[in-house]
Scaffold this motif. Sequence first.
Motif, PDB file in Angstrom:
ATOM      1  N   LEU A   1     -29.195  89.220   5.831  1.00  0.00           N
ATOM      2  CA  LEU A   1     -27.810  89.621   6.046  1.00  0.00           C
ATOM      3  C   LEU A   1     -27.336  89.241   7.452  1.00  0.00           C
ATOM      4  O   LEU A   1     -26.205  88.772   7.626  1.00  0.00           O
ATOM      5  CB  LEU A   1     -27.666  91.125   5.830  1.00  0.00           C
ATOM      6  N   THR A   2     -28.177  89.422   8.455  1.00  0.00           N
ATOM      7  CA  THR A   2     -27.777  89.073   9.819  1.00  0.00           C
ATOM      8  C   THR A   2     -27.543  87.575   9.950  1.00  0.00           C
ATOM      9  O   THR A   2     -26.654  87.140  10.686  1.00  0.00           O
ATOM     10  CB  THR A   2     -28.838  89.508  10.839  1.00  0.00           C
ATOM     11  N   ILE A   3     -28.334  86.772   9.232  1.00  0.00           N
ATOM     12  CA  ILE A   3     -28.140  85.317   9.259  1.00  0.00           C
ATOM     13  C   ILE A   3     -26.801  84.950   8.629  1.00  0.00           C
ATOM     14  O   ILE A   3     -26.050  84.119   9.152  1.00  0.00           O
ATOM     15  CB  ILE A   3     -29.291  84.619   8.509  1.00  0.00           C
ATOM     16  N   ILE A   4     -26.499  85.572   7.482  1.00  0.00           N
ATOM     17  CA  ILE A   4     -25.228  85.298   6.794  1.00  0.00           C
ATOM     18  C   ILE A   4     -24.046  85.635   7.703  1.00  0.00           C
ATOM     19  O   ILE A   4     -23.102  84.848   7.844  1.00  0.00           O
ATOM     20  CB  ILE A   4     -25.150  86.108   5.484  1.00  0.00           C
ATOM     21  N   ILE A   5     -24.116  86.794   8.354  1.00  0.00           N
ATOM     22  CA  ILE A   5     -23.016  87.227   9.216  1.00  0.00           C
ATOM     23  C   ILE A   5     -22.866  86.299  10.417  1.00  0.00           C
ATOM     24  O   ILE A   5     -21.755  85.914  10.794  1.00  0.00           O
ATOM     25  CB  ILE A   5     -23.241  88.680   9.670  1.00  0.00           C
ATOM     26  N   ARG A   6     -23.996  85.915  11.037  1.00  0.00           N
ATOM     27  CA  ARG A   6     -23.925  85.033  12.212  1.00  0.00           C
ATOM     28  C   ARG A   6     -23.350  83.677  11.838  1.00  0.00           C
ATOM     29  O   ARG A   6     -22.502  83.131  12.542  1.00  0.00           O
ATOM     30  CB  ARG A   6     -25.315  84.882  12.830  1.00  0.00           C
ATOM     31  N   ARG A   7     -23.809  83.107  10.713  1.00  0.00           N
ATOM     32  CA  ARG A   7     -23.295  81.808  10.286  1.00  0.00           C
ATOM     33  C   ARG A   7     -21.816  81.884   9.935  1.00  0.00           C
ATOM     34  O   ARG A   7     -21.049  80.970  10.238  1.00  0.00           O
ATOM     35  CB  ARG A   7     -24.101  81.311   9.083  1.00  0.00           C
ATOM     36  N   ARG A   8     -21.432  82.986   9.278  1.00  0.00           N
ATOM     37  CA  ARG A   8     -20.032  83.129   8.898  1.00  0.00           C
ATOM     38  C   ARG A   8     -19.145  83.252  10.138  1.00  0.00           C
ATOM     39  O   ARG A   8     -18.059  82.676  10.218  1.00  0.00           O
ATOM     40  CB  ARG A   8     -19.886  84.368   8.006  1.00  0.00           C
TER      41      ARG A   8
ATOM     42  N   VAL B   1     -47.846  85.171   1.698  1.00  0.00           N
ATOM     43  CA  VAL B   1     -46.540  84.562   1.464  1.00  0.00           C
ATOM     44  C   VAL B   1     -45.419  85.485   1.948  1.00  0.00           C
ATOM     45  O   VAL B   1     -44.427  85.030   2.536  1.00  0.00           O
ATOM     46  CB  VAL B   1     -46.355  84.217  -0.028  1.00  0.00           C
ATOM     47  N   LEU B   2     -45.586  86.791   1.737  1.00  0.00           N
ATOM     48  CA  LEU B   2     -44.589  87.749   2.216  1.00  0.00           C
ATOM     49  C   LEU B   2     -44.490  87.730   3.738  1.00  0.00           C
ATOM     50  O   LEU B   2     -43.395  87.828   4.305  1.00  0.00           O
ATOM     51  CB  LEU B   2     -44.930  89.159   1.730  1.00  0.00           C
ATOM     52  N   GLU B   3     -45.643  87.603   4.411  1.00  0.00           N
ATOM     53  CA  GLU B   3     -45.632  87.525   5.872  1.00  0.00           C
ATOM     54  C   GLU B   3     -44.912  86.261   6.334  1.00  0.00           C
ATOM     55  O   GLU B   3     -44.159  86.281   7.313  1.00  0.00           O
ATOM     56  CB  GLU B   3     -47.073  87.543   6.404  1.00  0.00           C
ATOM     57  N   GLN B   4     -45.153  85.152   5.644  1.00  0.00           N
ATOM     58  CA  GLN B   4     -44.491  83.896   5.995  1.00  0.00           C
ATOM     59  C   GLN B   4     -42.986  84.000   5.782  1.00  0.00           C
ATOM     60  O   GLN B   4     -42.195  83.510   6.597  1.00  0.00           O
ATOM     61  CB  GLN B   4     -45.078  82.751   5.164  1.00  0.00           C
ATOM     62  N   GLU B   5     -42.587  84.665   4.694  1.00  0.00           N
ATOM     63  CA  GLU B   5     -41.164  84.839   4.420  1.00  0.00           C
ATOM     64  C   GLU B   5     -40.509  85.713   5.483  1.00  0.00           C
ATOM     65  O   GLU B   5     -39.388  85.429   5.941  1.00  0.00           O
ATOM     66  CB  GLU B   5     -40.982  85.474   3.039  1.00  0.00           C
ATOM     67  N   ALA B   6     -41.195  86.780   5.902  1.00  0.00           N
ATOM     68  CA  ALA B   6     -40.662  87.646   6.946  1.00  0.00           C
ATOM     69  C   ALA B   6     -40.488  86.882   8.253  1.00  0.00           C
ATOM     70  O   ALA B   6     -39.490  87.058   8.968  1.00  0.00           O
ATOM     71  CB  ALA B   6     -41.588  88.845   7.154  1.00  0.00           C
ATOM     72  N   MET B   7     -41.456  86.014   8.579  1.00  0.00           N
ATOM     73  CA  MET B   7     -41.347  85.203   9.790  1.00  0.00           C
ATOM     74  C   MET B   7     -40.171  84.232   9.702  1.00  0.00           C
ATOM     75  O   MET B   7     -39.455  84.003  10.685  1.00  0.00           O
ATOM     76  CB  MET B   7     -42.652  84.429  10.008  1.00  0.00           C
ATOM     77  N   LEU B   8     -39.944  83.670   8.505  1.00  0.00           N
ATOM     78  CA  LEU B   8     -38.815  82.753   8.306  1.00  0.00           C
ATOM     79  C   LEU B   8     -37.492  83.431   8.635  1.00  0.00           C
ATOM     80  O   LEU B   8     -36.673  82.915   9.407  1.00  0.00           O
ATOM     81  CB  LEU B   8     -38.814  82.255   6.862  1.00  0.00           C
ATOM     82  N   TRP B   9     -37.282  84.632   8.052  1.00  0.00           N
ATOM     83  CA  TRP B   9     -36.013  85.321   8.265  1.00  0.00           C
ATOM     84  C   TRP B   9     -35.896  85.854   9.682  1.00  0.00           C
ATOM     85  O   TRP B   9     -34.802  85.904  10.252  1.00  0.00           O
ATOM     86  CB  TRP B   9     -35.850  86.447   7.249  1.00  0.00           C
TER      87      TRP B   9
ATOM     88  N   PHE C   1     -32.491  92.692   5.449  1.00  0.00           N
ATOM     89  CA  PHE C   1     -31.748  92.884   6.694  1.00  0.00           C
ATOM     90  C   PHE C   1     -31.673  91.578   7.469  1.00  0.00           C
ATOM     91  O   PHE C   1     -30.616  91.207   7.993  1.00  0.00           O
ATOM     92  CB  PHE C   1     -32.420  93.966   7.531  1.00  0.00           C
ATOM     93  N   PHE C   2     -32.808  90.867   7.571  1.00  0.00           N
ATOM     94  CA  PHE C   2     -32.825  89.568   8.263  1.00  0.00           C
ATOM     95  C   PHE C   2     -31.829  88.622   7.617  1.00  0.00           C
ATOM     96  O   PHE C   2     -31.057  87.944   8.288  1.00  0.00           O
ATOM     97  CB  PHE C   2     -34.224  88.955   8.209  1.00  0.00           C
TER      98      PHE C   2
ATOM     99  N   ARG D   1     -32.844  85.602  14.702  1.00  0.00           N
ATOM    100  CA  ARG D   1     -32.865  85.631  16.169  1.00  0.00           C
ATOM    101  C   ARG D   1     -32.663  87.037  16.727  1.00  0.00           C
ATOM    102  O   ARG D   1     -31.989  87.238  17.724  1.00  0.00           O
ATOM    103  CB  ARG D   1     -31.810  84.693  16.753  1.00  0.00           C
ATOM    104  N   LEU D   2     -33.246  88.010  16.067  1.00  0.00           N
ATOM    105  CA  LEU D   2     -33.188  89.383  16.560  1.00  0.00           C
ATOM    106  C   LEU D   2     -34.473  89.671  17.324  1.00  0.00           C
ATOM    107  O   LEU D   2     -35.560  89.719  16.750  1.00  0.00           O
ATOM    108  CB  LEU D   2     -33.031  90.376  15.408  1.00  0.00           C
TER     109      LEU D   2
END
Length: 262
Positions: free
Chosen positions: A160-167, A131-139, A157-158, A144-145
């Motif tokens: 946070l980058t999503i939040i910043i990009r969307r914002r 489940v942790l691997e699946q969550e890491a793949m999701l983020w 970290f993943f 998109r890094l």
Amino acid sequence: MRWRRLFPEANVQHLPRTTSDHNPIKIKLSSHFVASPHLRPFRFEAMWMQHEQFNEFISDVWGQAAGSALDKTYQLVQPLKDWNVNVFGHLKKRKACLLARLNGIQKALCRGSNTFLSKLEISLIEEYNCVLEQEAMLWKQKSRLQWLQEGDRNTKFFHLTIIIRRRRNKIERLKNNEGVWVEEAQDIKGLAMTYFEQLFSQEIVEHRDLTLPKLFLVIDSADLELLEKDIDMAEIKRSLFGIGGLKAPGVDGFPACFYQAQ
């Protein structure tokens, strides 16, 4: 970073100067707009491919679908949505359930050894790591890094980058031609449509007695034969597998990794 995770929709507005020579800054902790989940386009989640039943599910649905490859891909969308809810499940709920079961098992093992519970504990830990691997793949997919290495599970970290990009990509207001700020969703939509309609349209001007110069290059026979040759499936496959697996998906919502894996 912690503050941004607590207030992902926070934005800053600069107000007009009055008595001071500085502009007051107004911080709004929430966005003026609320996203509508039913309006979101379908997006394939790469983490689905890590589920043990995924390949069998895709084969069954694909075999029953009709039409071209593109038609079959579109027919996968609704079954995938249903499979996500009924089989794959919600990641946070799955994590919470596994941790609760592990907690109960480990408390029981503290009171005495039990072969069955010990084996179950090992099995649940393996499932939790999955489940942790699946969550890491999701983020990773959402962030998109491309420079991060495979196997990195730095989900904070993943996220946070999503939040910043969307914002950064979100438009709260636009200024019209009169210099007035427009903040309502319908007004912003109308302003954007008007701008691009004017940008990509022009007045029709008639030109009479127009002489076209000879600006077109002559294509030699070898290049013409290259353009007319039959489609090479091996070349298509090389092109497909040369695309980054988690790059932005096409109009069907499926990234390249889906076709590469299937």
